[in-house]
Each structure stands twice: as C-alpha cells, then as structure tokens.
Motif scaffolding. Sequence first.
Motif, mmCIF file in Angstrom:
data_model
loop_
_atom_site.group_PDB
_atom_site.id
_atom_site.type_symbol
_atom_site.label_atom_id
_atom_site.label_comp_id
_atom_site.label_asym_id
_atom_site.label_seq_id
_atom_site.Cartn_x
_atom_site.Cartn_y
_atom_site.Cartn_z
ATOM 1 N N ASP A 13 0.720 -1.243 0.118
ATOM 2 C CA ASP A 13 -0.122 -0.122 -0.022
ATOM 3 C C ASP A 13 0.718 1.155 -0.066
ATOM 4 O O ASP A 13 0.220 2.431 -0.150
ATOM 5 N N ALA A 36 0.190 -3.829 -7.272
ATOM 6 C CA ALA A 36 -0.972 -3.476 -6.812
ATOM 7 C C ALA A 36 -0.868 -3.065 -5.430
ATOM 8 O O ALA A 36 -0.142 -3.203 -4.608
ATOM 9 N N ARG A 37 -2.025 -1.890 -5.036
ATOM 10 C CA ARG A 37 -1.661 -1.134 -3.695
ATOM 11 C C ARG A 37 -2.340 -1.853 -2.546
ATOM 12 O O ARG A 37 -2.352 -1.244 -1.479
ATOM 13 N N GLU A 41 -6.983 -5.126 -4.949
ATOM 14 C CA GLU A 41 -6.481 -4.506 -6.388
ATOM 15 C C GLU A 41 -5.661 -5.850 -6.939
ATOM 16 O O GLU A 41 -5.718 -6.238 -8.154
ATOM 17 N N GLU A 44 -8.002 -8.748 -8.468
ATOM 18 C CA GLU A 44 -8.254 -8.082 -9.875
ATOM 19 C C GLU A 44 -7.171 -8.325 -10.629
ATOM 20 O O GLU A 44 -7.389 -8.930 -11.732
#
Length: 354
Positions: A13, A36-37, A41, A44
């Motif tokens: 993050d 991805a954060r 996410e 996905e």
Amino acid sequence: MFEEISKILVVDDENVNLELISAVFIDSPNIMVITARDGLEALEVLKEHTPDVIVLDIRMPRMNGIEVLNVLKSDPNTSHIPVVVLSGDEKERKNALKNGANDFIPKPFDAEELKLRVINNLQVKKYQDLIKDINEVLQKEVMKKTKELREALELAKEAEYEMVLKFGMISEFRDEETGQHIRRISYYSRLLAQLAGLPESEQNIIFYASPLHDVGKVGIPDNILRKPGPLTPEEFEIMKLHTIIGGKILTSDTRFITLHAGKIIALQHHEKWDGSGYPKGLKEQEIHPYARIVAVCDVFDAMTSDRVYRPAFTVEQTIDIMKKGKGSHFDPELLELFMENLDSFLKIKETFKD
C-alpha cells in the motif's frame, strides 16, 4: 537468467515501496514487475495475469496480506505461486509461513537481498514447472509407446534425478555445502532403506527425494546460514523455519511422487525419536520412515564433513556421539542397522568424497 519473461506481482500500500522494488529489477530485462496497492487490487490483477512470484506486504488496508494468502492458497489456480511476504514483525512472518507463504523479507528490506530471494523463488518455480511438465508429457507418452517409451522413461528418470540434485543444490550453494553431500545422502538413504526392509519401489523413492531435504534453506538469511559461530536462540528459531519453508516449496499434486516424498522429508528430517525435535515435535512412529532414515544419514554426513562453523569430526568421534542419541534422537533400529553396516556407508562416502 531466464529465457522467457518472468512476472513478479508486488502488493504494497506504500507507493515508495512499489517504486523501490520495481527499480530493483529495472536491469533485469527478462523480469516484468506488476504492482497492486492492496489485496483487493491484487486479486483483480490476478484475473488478467499469472505471476511467477508474488511479493506481498502484510499490513494493508481493505484486505491484509494474511487474508490475501488464504485466498491464494485455497484457489487451485494460484496455490502453486510462491509468495514472499514483507513484514518487520517476526510473529507476522511466522504466521504468514504457517498460512502458506514460501519465504519472507524483513522490513525495512535490503534491495539486494530482496532481489536474490525473489530470483531464488523464481528458480524454484521454474524447476517445479519443468518437473511437472516432464511428468505430464511422460503420462501422455505411456499411452502411445512400448519399447521406445521404456527407454525414454529410463532416460527421463535419470534426468529427473539430475534436476532434483540441482534443485537441492540451490540451497547448498548458499551454505557452502557441496553437491557431493546431497549425492551421498541419496545413496546412504537408499542403502539404509534397503537394510530396513523397505520395498524396492520405496528405496527408489527415497533415493530420488532425499536430496531435497534442505531445500528450505534457500529461505534463510545469509547472516544466519553462513554464521561461523554458534547461533543465538533467536537465530536458531529462524534456522528451524527451513523445514517449513522446504515443505511449502515442495507442496505439489500427490501424483508427483518424488516431490511429495521430498516434502515429507524436508518437513520431518529434524524431528527426533523422543519428540524433542522440530517443527512439530513428532515422536517415534509419528515420524515418517523416510524422514527417520534421512535423519540418521544426514547427521552422519554433516558431522564427518567440514562446516563453516567447525572442522569435520572423525568417523570414530561421530559414531560415539550418534550412539548417545540412540532412542532419543534416532530410531534405535535404524541406527543399529547403520552401525552394523558402517563399512558399506563408508564406501559410499569415499566414492562421493568432496
């Protein structure tokens, strides 16, 4: 290092960490970094990409790293992907390993160590994929060929053994043991299995699987693995994790007999007959015969070989020490068989000397 493009998914993050980790691999043209954060996410991203390694932060909003791990390891489509967790908390790292993580990197992380650990896990993944592909090809060929296939199977088995040796040597290169050490373990273990009355099929399984006993050392930091003196209690706790890491690395479909047996051996070869071993404190018959056999062979070879923290013991010194562990460290019947046939084991040691 790899001919095909390898994909790494980094989940964190903090943008600065995503940028730093991406920069680590900027000079590696065959490695693609996807970011991805947070956990949601990342899930996905996984719908469109299948990474070869996932670098996963533990503390994240919306969906933390442990929750992501549980999703990954419960899905057959992602359960095989090695996961390297990022955490500055030792309890979090251990919890992550228990929940399916394959390796860990302490925070704040060292860029070079992170790169080496990710590449090590990429190598492991490539070997697993290669072995899986070979087994699948062979299963299809069984349907079509007879004499030619039998010859191919023999050649493939030899190739598999060489790949297993190379797989085992990933960790050996890091702690300065040699390829001859794992060859000796292989031959020692098959001989002791034969003396113990195991069927020939199982003698062959342990021959091929035993070189994988210490593959989990690939996940142990160099400052512990190569320490020239005694480990502190805290360092020893981390060293013990190589059994769990090895088990995670070798987790596979039970149809892949060598990897499945290797997993058992990696997890249990430091268990002791009296229940004082690790990681689970198994005792007596609770410990798989393969692991009990490798335990005897591994201790003998380790003690009679030079190590970074001490010179080799003589055979006589080693035998005296091992006798004291009869019925406490070692299966007493297996140790007795080893002692009674010591000359045969010494011939193997001479054949595959360093």
